[in-house]
Design an enzyme around this catalytic site. Structure first.
Site, mmCIF file in Angstrom:
data_model
loop_
_atom_site.group_PDB
_atom_site.id
_atom_site.type_symbol
_atom_site.label_atom_id
_atom_site.label_comp_id
_atom_site.label_asym_id
_atom_site.label_seq_id
_atom_site.Cartn_x
_atom_site.Cartn_y
_atom_site.Cartn_z
ATOM 1 C CB CYS A 73 27.208 -5.000 -9.900
ATOM 2 S SG CYS A 73 25.796 -3.894 -9.944
ATOM 3 C CG HIS A 82 30.221 -3.769 -12.369
ATOM 4 N ND1 HIS A 82 29.172 -4.022 -13.214
ATOM 5 C CD2 HIS A 82 29.746 -2.912 -11.413
ATOM 6 C CE1 HIS A 82 28.103 -3.358 -12.788
ATOM 7 N NE2 HIS A 82 28.430 -2.676 -11.710
ATOM 8 C CG ASN A 104 25.634 -0.520 -13.121
ATOM 9 O OD1 ASN A 104 25.602 -1.723 -13.358
ATOM 10 N ND2 ASN A 104 25.937 -0.042 -11.926
HETATM 11 N N1 COA Z 1 22.414 15.226 -12.965
HETATM 12 C C1 COA Z 1 22.808 16.434 -12.514
HETATM 13 N N2 COA Z 1 23.209 16.636 -11.262
HETATM 14 C C2 COA Z 1 23.206 15.582 -10.434
HETATM 15 C C3 COA Z 1 22.787 14.311 -10.825
HETATM 16 C C4 COA Z 1 22.385 14.157 -12.161
HETATM 17 N N3 COA Z 1 21.981 12.999 -12.652
HETATM 18 N N4 COA Z 1 22.900 13.459 -9.795
HETATM 19 C C5 COA Z 1 23.360 14.190 -8.767
HETATM 20 N N5 COA Z 1 23.537 15.465 -9.144
HETATM 21 C C6 COA Z 1 24.016 16.597 -8.359
HETATM 22 C C7 COA Z 1 23.903 16.362 -6.883
HETATM 23 O O1 COA Z 1 22.592 16.686 -6.436
HETATM 24 C C8 COA Z 1 24.923 17.329 -6.340
HETATM 25 O O2 COA Z 1 24.384 18.610 -6.315
HETATM 26 P P1 COA Z 1 24.713 19.620 -5.096
HETATM 27 O O3 COA Z 1 26.198 19.821 -5.143
HETATM 28 O O4 COA Z 1 23.924 20.819 -5.443
HETATM 29 O O5 COA Z 1 24.263 18.911 -3.869
HETATM 30 C C9 COA Z 1 26.013 17.299 -7.414
HETATM 31 O O6 COA Z 1 25.396 16.790 -8.620
HETATM 32 C C10 COA Z 1 27.183 16.411 -7.052
HETATM 33 O O7 COA Z 1 26.635 15.189 -6.604
HETATM 34 P P2 COA Z 1 27.540 14.034 -6.103
HETATM 35 O O8 COA Z 1 26.704 12.958 -5.540
HETATM 36 O O9 COA Z 1 28.623 14.625 -5.253
HETATM 37 O O10 COA Z 1 28.173 13.571 -7.478
HETATM 38 P P3 COA Z 1 29.298 12.504 -7.685
HETATM 39 O O11 COA Z 1 30.424 13.123 -8.387
HETATM 40 O O12 COA Z 1 29.580 11.705 -6.454
HETATM 41 O O13 COA Z 1 28.612 11.537 -8.743
HETATM 42 C C11 COA Z 1 27.580 9.406 -8.854
HETATM 43 C C12 COA Z 1 27.456 10.835 -8.385
HETATM 44 C C13 COA Z 1 26.353 8.626 -8.423
HETATM 45 C C14 COA Z 1 27.700 9.396 -10.363
HETATM 46 C C15 COA Z 1 28.854 8.776 -8.238
HETATM 47 O O14 COA Z 1 28.879 9.001 -6.839
HETATM 48 C C16 COA Z 1 28.949 7.306 -8.500
HETATM 49 O O15 COA Z 1 29.063 6.880 -9.616
HETATM 50 N N6 COA Z 1 28.995 6.484 -7.435
HETATM 51 C C17 COA Z 1 29.102 5.059 -7.578
HETATM 52 C C18 COA Z 1 27.823 4.550 -8.082
HETATM 53 C C19 COA Z 1 27.898 3.140 -8.561
HETATM 54 O O16 COA Z 1 28.819 2.766 -9.218
HETATM 55 N N7 COA Z 1 26.890 2.373 -8.228
HETATM 56 C C20 COA Z 1 26.710 1.075 -8.701
HETATM 57 C C21 COA Z 1 27.507 0.117 -7.933
HETATM 58 S S1 COA Z 1 27.367 -1.441 -8.669
#
Ligand code: COA
Length: 306
Positions: free
Chosen positions: A108, A232, A262
């Site tokens: 990215c 980004h 993204n």
């Molecule tokens: N829909 C509903 N629930 C979801 C889900 C979805 N699409 N994806 C994950 N969950 C759930 C998880 O299973 C977890 O459940 P649990 O508490 O029962 O275990 C809960 O939601 C919280 O998950 P978590 O991973 O803690 O959420 P988060 O707030 O960290 O958000 C992301 C997840 C991926 C959105 C976030 O971590 C993120 O954006 N990270 C950076 C990713 C990124 O930018 N990547 C590209 C880099 S270029």
């Protein structure tokens, strides 16, 4: 010596996939996706070649140039159509270009890596470089995996960079990579993209802030001098956290992830295009372009629009 941005173009698939549509097949919801990511819908379809060629042609048209005016094509992509040959060669063929062409994979951060690479190519005697960021990420998404399926999307953006002995738009660049974080965001051959979202989030904010501060220092400007930040487009909460730490109000950030998700190497030019269409790009003003991604890689540049 100087580098000028001469023209811009984007291309996105026609097919819009909303959060509600994803919720039909995944255990997720519109409310969860918007709250945790800021994404409302994304575009799915095409290929790195078709989207990249269209964006590249539009950037050439915008610059008033012909394919033959270009000395080098640099394609940033993390989702090439084939392992071999480079997708840039396929795009060069589509655009009837007869110059060197190469792919660059910095995930990215790819578009900003490609811009910096183009600057180097201009410094060594080339006159004009076509830089494209094009992604077909949907091909590498497991559509039963809610962790990734809600985030990634397809699209392309392009710009022409031209040598100018009398002026300069690209004032500084701060790039980096840390391969010890490789497993945080990865895709094996024949596999799907997988990620430790929480750790990527934590590190992303840090590398964006650090590289942005370095780029501003090198350009000899302060955050209050920036009229625009073009980040980004991964997650609205990453953008908000980085803007807060940089002491810049969110109003100065360009956000298009609600519509495009993204799109990796394409996300910064997609955001630029939106800012331009909305009259937010003003001659003489400073902007920060900043990206981060798998690798991990990161890249920030300060530009001044001419
Ligand atoms: N829909 C509903 N629930 C979801 C889900 C979805 N699409 N994806 C994950 N969950 C759930 C998880 O299973 C977890 O459940 P649990 O508490 O029962 O275990 C809960 O939601 C919280 O998950 P978590 O991973 O803690 O959420 P988060 O707030 O960290 O958000 C992301 C997840 C991926 C959105 C976030 O971590 C993120 O954006 N990270 C950076 C990713 C990124 O930018 N990547 C590209 C880099 S270029």
């Amino acid at each position: 010596m100087g580098v000028r941005f001469k023209g811009w173009g984007i291309a996105v698939p026609d097919r819009i996939v909303t959060n509600d549509e994803l919720s039909l097949t995944l255990d997720t919801s519109d409310a969860w996706i918007i709250e945790r990511t800021g994404i409302k819908e994304r575009r799915i379809g095409g290929s790195a070649r078709t989207l990249g060629a269209l964006a590249g042609q539009r950037a050439l048209d915008d610059a008033g140039l012909k394919p033959q005016d270009i000395d080098f094509l640099v394609l940033a992509t993390t989702s090439p159509d084939r392992m071999l040959p480079a997708t840039s060669c396929l795009i060069a063929d589509d655009l009837k270009m007869n110059c060197p062409a190469m792919d660059l994979n910095a995930a990215c951060s790819g578009f900003m890596y490609a811009v910096r690479t183009a600057q180097g190519l201009l410094e060594t005697g080339n006159k004009r470089i076509l830089v494209i960021g094009a992604e077909h990420l949907s091909r590498w998404v497991d559509w039963t995996d809610r962790n990734m399926a809600v985030l990634l999307a397809d699209g392309a953006g392009a710009t022409v960079l031209e040598y100018d002995p009398d002026g300069n738009d690209l004032l500084s660049s701060s790039l980096g990579a840390d391969g010890s974080a490789a497993d945080l965001l990865t895709c094996e051959h024949g596999g799907f993209i997988q990620m430790d979202g929480k750790e990527v989030f934590r590190r992303a904010v840090r590398v964006v802030v650090d590289s942005a501060e370095k780029a501003m220092f090198d350009a000899d400007i302060k955050s209050e001098d920036l009229s625009l930040v073009i980040p980004h487009q991964a997650n609205i909460r990453i953008i908000q956290a980085a803007m807060k730490r940089l002491g810049i109000e969110m109003e100065r950030a360009v956000v298009v992830l609600d519509r495009y998700g993204n799109t990796s190497s394409a996300s910064i030019p997609l955001a630029f295009d939106d800012a331009r269409k909305n009259g937010r790009i003003k001659v003489g003003e400073y902007a920060l372009m900043t990206g981060f991604g798998a690798g991990m890689t990161w890249a920030s540049s300060v530009v001044r629009w001419s």
